[in-house]
Enzyme design. Structure first.
Site, PDB file in Angstrom:
ATOM      1  N   ARG A 243       0.847  -1.190   0.000  1.00  0.00           N
ATOM      2  CA  ARG A 243       0.000   0.000   0.000  1.00  0.00           C
ATOM      3  C   ARG A 243       0.884   1.242   0.000  1.00  0.00           C
ATOM      4  NH1 ARG A 243      -5.420  -0.603   3.335  1.00  0.00           N
ATOM      5  NH2 ARG A 243      -6.212   0.263   1.386  1.00  0.00           N
TER       6      ARG A 243
ATOM      7  N   GLN B 166      -0.915   2.381  -6.141  1.00  0.00           N
ATOM      8  CA  GLN B 166      -2.343   2.652  -5.988  1.00  0.00           C
ATOM      9  C   GLN B 166      -3.172   2.128  -7.152  1.00  0.00           C
ATOM     10  OE1 GLN B 166      -2.711   6.854  -5.218  1.00  0.00           O
ATOM     11  NE2 GLN B 166      -2.316   6.618  -3.034  1.00  0.00           N
TER      12      GLN B 166
ATOM     13  N   ASP C 203      -4.000  -1.533  -6.549  1.00  0.00           N
ATOM     14  CA  ASP C 203      -4.509  -1.861  -5.215  1.00  0.00           C
ATOM     15  C   ASP C 203      -5.938  -2.404  -5.307  1.00  0.00           C
ATOM     16  OD1 ASP C 203      -5.261  -2.006  -2.585  1.00  0.00           O
ATOM     17  OD2 ASP C 203      -4.740   0.061  -2.075  1.00  0.00           O
TER      18      ASP C 203
ATOM     19  N   SER D 103      -8.368  -1.924  -2.247  1.00  0.00           N
ATOM     20  CA  SER D 103      -9.054  -0.636  -2.186  1.00  0.00           C
ATOM     21  C   SER D 103     -10.175  -0.549  -3.213  1.00  0.00           C
ATOM     22  CB  SER D 103      -8.058   0.512  -2.397  1.00  0.00           C
ATOM     23  OG  SER D 103      -7.203   0.642  -1.280  1.00  0.00           O
TER      24      SER D 103
ATOM     25  N   TYR E 114      -3.582   0.686   8.269  1.00  0.00           N
ATOM     26  CA  TYR E 114      -4.610   0.032   9.070  1.00  0.00           C
ATOM     27  C   TYR E 114      -4.462   0.437  10.536  1.00  0.00           C
ATOM     28  CZ  TYR E 114      -5.265  -3.054   5.042  1.00  0.00           C
ATOM     29  OH  TYR E 114      -5.504  -3.553   3.790  1.00  0.00           O
TER      30      TYR E 114
END
Length: 381
Positions: free
Chosen positions: A119, A124, A127, A130, A224
């Site tokens: 991450r 991105q 990902d 997500s 997280y």
């Protein structure tokens, strides 16, 4: 170079790893794309669409493929048909699928897990956690609105004013923020809470009220939340109780891949909600944020209906497949070397790249993902 797209066989999985509109991205990189018949049916893509986009629809798509892509891990019978050196790209919960990982290792297959893509900013576009959380968060708000037997928005009429519903969202990651945004678009009054320090600003940016319990923030690795002590968890539940009791709809989204979901809401807390209230627990499959929620079922706790999420992104297979396929194509592109001069393009992963190294579970007969290797050495095959 040949890429095979598998038809998903696990129950309830409606997504597909490649949509027709992205076939051209792969053929432009130098790949021949082979799709198993019916692979896109669950996501409403016919075989003819793939053929028109430049793919070959082939029941033996995996034969001779250098790369095999899917949403769920490839079945063991497919793995055993793959030639050594073949690469697979899919979600792969390796700690729960140690038997499959052992087969991938022993078959000499290089397996990449989409949930292990680091991450970081550069990753991105790859990902998938997500992108699928975005779909799940939207779906949660729609489910809550559908189950709740009252309006979400404020309505002012000649017959009187109907106040808006109050929605509380616990967990403000990608799914939680999308649940907040969707609930706001539907007209609800939204309050939300997350233990991470940056969450309050993110919640407010969605137009919701950030709940402040006066507790220390808990920021962990990878964006997280880190685990909390039982004492802290008990205190948090006590402070959240009045917010839960006042909510018309409660949506919980707190989860970390590969770990048990934290219990944020007890049965006693739900029992304090008003008649007709709705609870949507996105984390039901990983243990549940709400005590008593059941994956794939609506159960009654007190006077509230409690909906337990199960395969939630697959409930919206069109957008979920489109987003996931883009993640996969971007990862394949990262691992593709462009042709230069007389040198043709090639699938050539660079394991010095932290994205590729981080996503790799098995390679050349070795389990590279350390937690999985430890689990296998602890007694699995």
């Amino acid at each position: 170079m040949r890429i095979a797209v598998l038809k998903e066989t696990r129950e309830g999985e409606t997504r597909v790893a490649l949509v027709p509109e992205l076939v051209g991205r792969l053929t432009a990189l130098g790949y021949a794309v082979a799709v198993e018949p019916g692979a896109g049916v669950g996501a409403l893509h016919a075989d003819e669409e793939y053929a028109a986009a430049g793919a070959v629809v082939d029941a033996d798509a995996v034969e001779g493929a250098e790369v095999v892509v899917s949403v769920q891990p490839p079945p063991i019978d497919v793995v055993r048909r793959l030639a050594p050196g073949t690469s697979t790209i899919s979600f792969l919960p390796s700690l729960q699928e140690t038997g499959l990982v052992a087969d991938l290792r022993d078959s000499g297959v290089t397996a990449y897990a989409m949930e292990l893509v680091p991450r970081i900013s550069r990753a991105q576009a790859m990902d998938a956690l997500s992108s699928q959380a975005l779909v799940a968060g939207y779906r949660c708000a729609i489910v809550a609105a559908g189950l709740l037997r009252r309006f979400f928005p404020l309505n002012m009429t000649a017959a009187g004013t109907v106040p808006p519903a109050e929605v509380v969202v616990l967990g403000a990651g990608v799914a939680g923020l999308q649940a907040i945004a969707t609930s706001k678009r539907l007209g609800a009054v939204v309050k939300a809470y997350d233990v991470r320090a940056a969450s309050a600003e993110e919640i407010r940016s969605m137009g919701a009220q950030a709940i402040d319990l006066g507790l220390e923030a808990l920021e962990g690795a990878g964006g997280y939340a880190r685990e909390m002590t039982e004492e802290r968890a008990t205190r948090q539940r006590e402070l959240l109780t009045p917010y839960v009791a006042a909510a018309d709809a409660l949506i919980t989204t707190a989860a970390v891949p590969g770990r048990q979901a934290p219990v944020l809401v007890t049965r006693e807390m739900v029992e304090q909600m008003r008649p007709g209230s709705v609870v949507v627990d996105l984390a039901a499959e990983s243990g549940g944020n709400v005590e008593g929620s059941v994956p794939g079922q609506v159960v009654r706790i007190g006077a509230a209906q409690v909906w337990g999420g199960s395969g939630v992104p697959a409930q919206m297979p069109g957008p979920a497949s489109r987003l996931y396929a883009q993640n996969v194509v971007n990862l394949v592109a990262l691992m593709t070397r462009a042709g230069e001069g007389e040198q043709p393009p090639a699938f050539a992963p660079d394991f010095a790249d932290e994205i590729i190294a981080g996503a790799c579970v098995t390679h050349e007969g070795v389990v590279r993902h350390e937690p999985t290797r430890t689990a296998l050495e602890g007694g699995a095959p």
